[in-house]
Design a protein around this motif. Structure first.
Motif, PDB file in Angstrom:
ATOM      1  N   ASN A 181      -7.242 -27.604  43.147  1.00 44.83           N
ATOM      2  CA  ASN A 181      -8.040 -26.446  43.557  1.00 44.83           C
ATOM      3  C   ASN A 181      -7.637 -26.080  44.981  1.00 44.83           C
ATOM      4  O   ASN A 181      -8.128 -26.675  45.941  1.00 44.83           O
ATOM      5  N   TRP A 208     -19.753 -17.763  51.465  1.00 42.45           N
ATOM      6  CA  TRP A 208     -20.372 -19.050  51.181  1.00 42.45           C
ATOM      7  C   TRP A 208     -20.075 -19.993  52.342  1.00 42.45           C
ATOM      8  O   TRP A 208     -18.922 -20.202  52.708  1.00 42.45           O
ATOM      9  N   TYR A 228     -15.252 -20.855  38.692  1.00 39.11           N
ATOM     10  CA  TYR A 228     -15.421 -19.454  39.107  1.00 39.11           C
ATOM     11  C   TYR A 228     -14.090 -18.827  39.478  1.00 39.11           C
ATOM     12  O   TYR A 228     -13.815 -17.675  39.134  1.00 39.11           O
ATOM     13  N   TRP A 229     -13.241 -19.569  40.185  1.00 38.85           N
ATOM     14  CA  TRP A 229     -11.934 -19.014  40.581  1.00 38.85           C
ATOM     15  C   TRP A 229     -11.108 -18.672  39.341  1.00 38.85           C
ATOM     16  O   TRP A 229     -10.458 -17.625  39.294  1.00 38.85           O
ATOM     17  N   ASP A 283     -17.118 -24.174  41.473  1.00 38.12           N
ATOM     18  CA  ASP A 283     -16.214 -23.319  42.256  1.00 38.12           C
ATOM     19  C   ASP A 283     -14.891 -23.108  41.525  1.00 38.12           C
ATOM     20  O   ASP A 283     -14.438 -21.971  41.348  1.00 38.12           O
ATOM     21  N   GLY A 287     -14.107 -23.469  49.026  1.00 38.97           N
ATOM     22  CA  GLY A 287     -15.238 -22.559  48.846  1.00 38.97           C
ATOM     23  C   GLY A 287     -15.795 -21.997  50.136  1.00 38.97           C
ATOM     24  O   GLY A 287     -16.209 -20.836  50.188  1.00 38.97           O
ATOM     25  N   HIS A 321      -9.694 -15.674  50.668  1.00 37.46           N
ATOM     26  CA  HIS A 321      -9.901 -17.015  51.194  1.00 37.46           C
ATOM     27  C   HIS A 321      -8.958 -17.226  52.363  1.00 37.46           C
ATOM     28  O   HIS A 321      -8.041 -16.421  52.591  1.00 37.46           O
ATOM     29  N   PHE A 376     -22.355 -18.402  39.089  1.00 31.53           N
ATOM     30  CA  PHE A 376     -21.689 -19.696  39.031  1.00 31.53           C
ATOM     31  C   PHE A 376     -22.287 -20.498  37.873  1.00 31.53           C
ATOM     32  O   PHE A 376     -23.480 -20.393  37.566  1.00 31.53           O
TER      33      PHE A 376
END
Length: 265
Positions: free
Chosen positions: A147, A84, A179-180, A176, A151, A112, A167
């Motif tokens: 967070n 992304w 989703y995590w 985001d 992303g 990530h 999503f």
């Protein structure tokens, strides 16, 4: 390691910086990529995409928000992995190569990385922002109140997207984070590559600035939705809060005194 294809998905809506994002994707040292730009019903700056015809895949749609644009791009993606890239951010040239190497070596489904921050003019304002690692559960505890996953640093396997599902398009700002949580609660860990491989742009026109109050409300709601499940999950992993020592009651003190008397004979 093989040479798996990577799909770079760029959601785009009225963003003047989109050419910088596309150029950074085209400049990757990893060559087996496809670039999918999802135009989420833009009313301006769409003409900036014309010079890239033949080098990007363009997908137009009615405006539905970032989550819907991501889902459209992920569904079109033909790569083993999907990355992304926000239309106002940039990938560094080795970003895709480094993540593919690490994910293939570790057989990771999602990863990530760290990132730098740039301003509206592209000037570096903060360097080497590295998310918390997994030592002593720092990453898992961070997700209780923040967070820690940016992303635009995420790459995941298309297979994971099929398993986890799309999503949440009903969440304008925390799709985001949601989703995590969904990925992690299935027991799938995030692989961290602790180096900055993207430039995250912070500027006055970005949604997180213009919609700060609405974002705060949705963030609070999303944390509340997952609070109990997340606390139970990290406790199961051994990263929950330490148990408080039990305060002795009058009965406990009486028994202790009786034991001491018995011991003295």
């Amino acid at each position: 390691m093989g040479n798996p294809r990577v799909s770079i998905v760029i959601p785009f809506y009225n963003d003047p910086y989109v050419t910088e994002a596309i150029e950074s994707a085209l400049a990757q040292t990893y060559d087996n990529i496809e670039i999918i730009v999802v135009d989420d019903g833009s009313t301006k700056h769409a003409e900036k995409l014309r010079p890239y015809e033949g080098r990007i895949h363009y997908a137009g749609k009615v405006n539905g928000g970032t989550a819907s644009a991501l889902n459209a791009g992920f569904r079109l993606a033909s790569g083993k992995y999907v990355a992304w890239l926000s239309s106002d951010d940039r990938f560094y040239p080795d970003k895709i190569r480094r993540q593919v190497e690490a994910m293939e070596e570790q057989e990771a489904l999602i990863s990530h990385t760290g990132f730098d921050i740039i301003d509206g003019r592209g000037k570096m304002t903060e360097l080497d922002l590295i998310p918390p690692g997994y030592e002593k559960g720092a990453f898992y505890r961070a997700l209780q109140t923040s967070n820690p996953i940016n992303g635009c640093t995420v790459m995941m396997s298309k297979a994971l997207y099929r398993i986890t599902g799309p999503f949440h398009e009903g969440l304008k700002y925390t799709h985001d984070l949601d989703y995590w949580y969904r990925v992690l609660l299935t027991g799938i860990p995030f692989l961290l590559i602790p180096e900055p491989l993207s430039a995250y742009r912070r500027h006055e026109e970005m949604g997180t600035v213009r919609h700060r109050d609405a974002i705060a409300v949705e963030v609070k709601s999303t944390f509340a939705q997952y609070e109990k499940r997340w606390r139970a999950y990290i406790t199961q992993l051994g990263f929950g809060p330490p148990r408080k020592a039990k305060t002795p009651t009058a009965v406990d003190r009486t028994r202790a005194n009786q034991k001491r008397k018995s011991a003295r004979g």
